[in-house]
Scaffold this motif. Sequence first.
Motif, PDB file in Angstrom:
ATOM      1  N   VAL A  62     -23.742 -60.215 100.358  1.00 23.07           N
ATOM      2  CA  VAL A  62     -24.888 -59.614 101.055  1.00 23.07           C
ATOM      3  C   VAL A  62     -26.028 -59.403 100.063  1.00 23.07           C
ATOM      4  O   VAL A  62     -25.819 -58.846  98.981  1.00 23.07           O
ATOM      5  N   GLY A  63     -27.226 -59.828 100.449  1.00 24.15           N
ATOM      6  CA  GLY A  63     -28.400 -59.621  99.601  1.00 24.15           C
ATOM      7  C   GLY A  63     -28.566 -60.747  98.600  1.00 24.15           C
ATOM      8  O   GLY A  63     -27.613 -61.420  98.219  1.00 24.15           O
ATOM      9  N   ARG A  65     -29.518 -60.571  95.381  1.00 28.76           N
ATOM     10  CA  ARG A  65     -29.002 -60.304  94.036  1.00 28.76           C
ATOM     11  C   ARG A  65     -27.546 -60.735  93.919  1.00 28.76           C
ATOM     12  O   ARG A  65     -27.163 -61.446  92.985  1.00 28.76           O
ATOM     13  N   ALA A  66     -26.712 -60.294  94.880  1.00 28.80           N
ATOM     14  CA  ALA A  66     -25.298 -60.644  94.847  1.00 28.80           C
ATOM     15  C   ALA A  66     -25.075 -62.117  95.165  1.00 28.80           C
ATOM     16  O   ALA A  66     -24.235 -62.778  94.547  1.00 28.80           O
ATOM     17  N   ARG A  92     -33.020 -62.792  84.735  1.00 28.40           N
ATOM     18  CA  ARG A  92     -32.652 -61.641  85.587  1.00 28.40           C
ATOM     19  C   ARG A  92     -33.682 -60.516  85.484  1.00 28.40           C
ATOM     20  O   ARG A  92     -33.890 -59.781  86.434  1.00 28.40           O
ATOM     21  N   ARG A  93     -34.314 -60.378  84.329  1.00 31.25           N
ATOM     22  CA  ARG A  93     -35.387 -59.387  84.203  1.00 31.25           C
ATOM     23  C   ARG A  93     -36.506 -59.697  85.201  1.00 31.25           C
ATOM     24  O   ARG A  93     -37.042 -58.795  85.857  1.00 31.25           O
ATOM     25  N   ASP A  96     -35.508 -58.864  88.713  1.00 28.84           N
ATOM     26  CA  ASP A  96     -35.579 -57.412  88.871  1.00 28.84           C
ATOM     27  C   ASP A  96     -37.031 -56.982  89.079  1.00 28.84           C
ATOM     28  O   ASP A  96     -37.340 -56.154  89.938  1.00 28.84           O
ATOM     29  N   ASP A  99     -38.096 -58.062  92.608  1.00 27.60           N
ATOM     30  CA  ASP A  99     -37.363 -57.341  93.668  1.00 27.60           C
ATOM     31  C   ASP A  99     -37.736 -55.864  93.700  1.00 27.60           C
ATOM     32  O   ASP A  99     -37.800 -55.259  94.768  1.00 27.60           O
ATOM     33  N   ARG A 100     -37.990 -55.271  92.529  1.00 28.21           N
ATOM     34  CA  ARG A 100     -38.190 -53.815  92.490  1.00 28.21           C
ATOM     35  C   ARG A 100     -39.645 -53.399  92.277  1.00 28.21           C
ATOM     36  O   ARG A 100     -39.977 -52.244  92.432  1.00 28.21           O
TER      37      ARG A 100
ATOM     38  N   PHE B  12     -31.322 -46.192  85.043  1.00 31.45           N
ATOM     39  CA  PHE B  12     -31.057 -47.536  84.527  1.00 31.45           C
ATOM     40  C   PHE B  12     -30.598 -47.460  83.072  1.00 31.45           C
ATOM     41  O   PHE B  12     -29.680 -48.155  82.657  1.00 31.45           O
ATOM     42  N   ALA B  64     -31.575 -52.607  83.537  1.00 33.39           N
ATOM     43  CA  ALA B  64     -30.136 -52.504  83.732  1.00 33.39           C
ATOM     44  C   ALA B  64     -29.554 -53.756  84.396  1.00 33.39           C
ATOM     45  O   ALA B  64     -28.457 -54.202  84.053  1.00 33.39           O
ATOM     46  N   ARG B  65     -30.292 -54.333  85.343  1.00 34.01           N
ATOM     47  CA  ARG B  65     -29.758 -55.506  86.044  1.00 34.01           C
ATOM     48  C   ARG B  65     -29.416 -56.619  85.061  1.00 34.01           C
ATOM     49  O   ARG B  65     -28.329 -57.186  85.090  1.00 34.01           O
ATOM     50  N   ARG B  92     -22.139 -56.111  93.122  1.00 30.78           N
ATOM     51  CA  ARG B  92     -23.589 -56.345  92.947  1.00 30.78           C
ATOM     52  C   ARG B  92     -24.383 -55.891  94.169  1.00 30.78           C
ATOM     53  O   ARG B  92     -25.535 -55.469  94.052  1.00 30.78           O
ATOM     54  N   ARG B  93     -23.804 -55.987  95.352  1.00 27.88           N
ATOM     55  CA  ARG B  93     -24.484 -55.473  96.556  1.00 27.88           C
ATOM     56  C   ARG B  93     -24.745 -53.970  96.397  1.00 27.88           C
ATOM     57  O   ARG B  93     -25.821 -53.472  96.725  1.00 27.88           O
ATOM     58  N   LEU B  95     -24.951 -52.252  93.543  1.00 24.71           N
ATOM     59  CA  LEU B  95     -25.990 -52.070  92.522  1.00 24.71           C
ATOM     60  C   LEU B  95     -27.367 -52.245  93.150  1.00 24.71           C
ATOM     61  O   LEU B  95     -28.291 -51.461  92.919  1.00 24.71           O
ATOM     62  N   ASP B  96     -27.492 -53.288  93.958  1.00 21.51           N
ATOM     63  CA  ASP B  96     -28.760 -53.585  94.608  1.00 21.51           C
ATOM     64  C   ASP B  96     -29.150 -52.430  95.536  1.00 21.51           C
ATOM     65  O   ASP B  96     -30.319 -52.002  95.558  1.00 21.51           O
ATOM     66  N   TRP B  97     -28.205 -51.931  96.278  1.00 18.48           N
ATOM     67  CA  TRP B  97     -28.437 -50.809  97.207  1.00 18.48           C
ATOM     68  C   TRP B  97     -28.997 -49.603  96.449  1.00 18.48           C
ATOM     69  O   TRP B  97     -30.011 -49.019  96.838  1.00 18.48           O
ATOM     70  N   ASP B  99     -30.263 -49.485  93.326  1.00 22.49           N
ATOM     71  CA  ASP B  99     -31.494 -49.771  92.586  1.00 22.49           C
ATOM     72  C   ASP B  99     -32.697 -49.889  93.515  1.00 22.49           C
ATOM     73  O   ASP B  99     -33.811 -49.484  93.157  1.00 22.49           O
ATOM     74  N   ARG B 100     -32.502 -50.448  94.704  1.00 18.05           N
ATOM     75  CA  ARG B 100     -33.647 -50.735  95.577  1.00 18.05           C
ATOM     76  C   ARG B 100     -33.786 -49.781  96.752  1.00 18.05           C
ATOM     77  O   ARG B 100     -34.801 -49.793  97.422  1.00 18.05           O
ATOM     78  N   LYS B 101     -32.751 -48.981  97.030  1.00 15.46           N
ATOM     79  CA  LYS B 101     -32.890 -48.003  98.113  1.00 15.46           C
ATOM     80  C   LYS B 101     -32.812 -46.572  97.587  1.00 15.46           C
ATOM     81  O   LYS B 101     -33.746 -45.794  97.731  1.00 15.46           O
TER      82      LYS B 101
END
Lengths: 222, 222
Positions: A62-63, A65-66, A92-93, A96, A99-100, B12, B64-65, B92-93, B95-97, B99-101
Amino acid sequence: MRTLHHWKLDPFGRTVRAALGEKKLEFDSVTETPWAPGEVLAKSDPGGAGPVLVFGGETVSVGARATVEYLDETSPEPALFPGNPAERAEARRLLDWFDRKFEPEAGAPIRAEKLAKRMQGGGGPDMELMRAAREAVRWHLDYVAYLAESRDWLAGRRFSAADLAVAAHLSALDYLGEIPWADFESAKSWYVRIKSRPCFRPILADMIPGSPPPSYYADLDF
Amino acid sequence: MRTLHHWKLDPFGRTVRAALGEKKLEFDSVTETPWAPGEVLAKSDPGGAGPVLVFGGETVSVGARATVEYLDETSPEPALFPGNPAERAEARRLLDWFDRKFEPEAGAPIRAEKLAKRMQGGGGPDMELMRAAREAVRWHLDYVAYLAESRDWLAGRRFSAADLAVAAHLSALDYLGEIPWADFESAKSWYVRIKSRPCFRPILADMIPGSPPPSYYADLDF
């Protein structure tokens, strides 16, 4: 067979579609709308827009990133994180960063104000939000231009997931006519190279009913 | 020798410090403040709080990612993304959750309003922002509790980077007394297990001059 649940204008869905295309992995596409999700999307990514990758009836990732990492692990060629660990860290930086930073500052507000709001009958865009988001677009394009000028590809000497993801983020706003390419020539030259890759063809063929893209959206020579 | 540039309350930075600790990799710590960055931070992560990992005088990874993946590639044991590709995708899902939510909805606004604003002489917190962020904290804690009840570790059967990162995000708010543990017993039980790991000791010893943590912050039995 793989199935990808995604919204056509979601930059994360676009990143994964491009990654699947680079690796020449076929998949069935299920188009979702984030505010009216189907059962798979609602269950696998509550409150989100996916993308959700399903294989053999099971959600496997899901997503973006993953899923980009998942695809690189399960179908390693061509590598989307090539090079040595420091080169991969740089790719990956940038993922990030987009995405962020790009997404909440520029991508999400412009899509929400200009498209999603109208599709949900919510009225016209908030022009103050649009102004701030457009300023952020220019700031980030300046950074893309700087990277494109000083490197072969965005993360360094090699084409990587960073190129796909940044192009995916920008393409979703380009669909809405919100990328001022003329002011960022080297970013544009880099984007032309991404646009001409076969993996990007389905993304350039996207069509949202009632909201067609500008005429140059799919042009390789724009 | 490795050097990590980080801000003590940055989730992070805390994630990467915990990851270095799990892998028993020694490092020198350079404490940064995001609004008055040193030269390395300003150059490697303009506008950001890092963390920045430096090795042999060179920045090798930012954020961190990128850095958790970098550490897992260069020092594979113990694995922070263990299991099969779908298990790694689930870690990773999460982590994404977070980091981004969690971070934009809960972590960043509370740190900004309650600490960073005051440290920069910006006055008291905006209580409307605080109210919304605290509501988000509860919503996310509910999800952590659900995961902790239904799985051995947050991402599944194995301890992973998801446990470290979620604990890092929560710990930065726990330092400010903003985690209502009493209402989320199973999330608390899981957090006790993370707190008792040696990798978390330096994080529990953090002290921001003028803003000490609540008395229970470092307690394993709270």
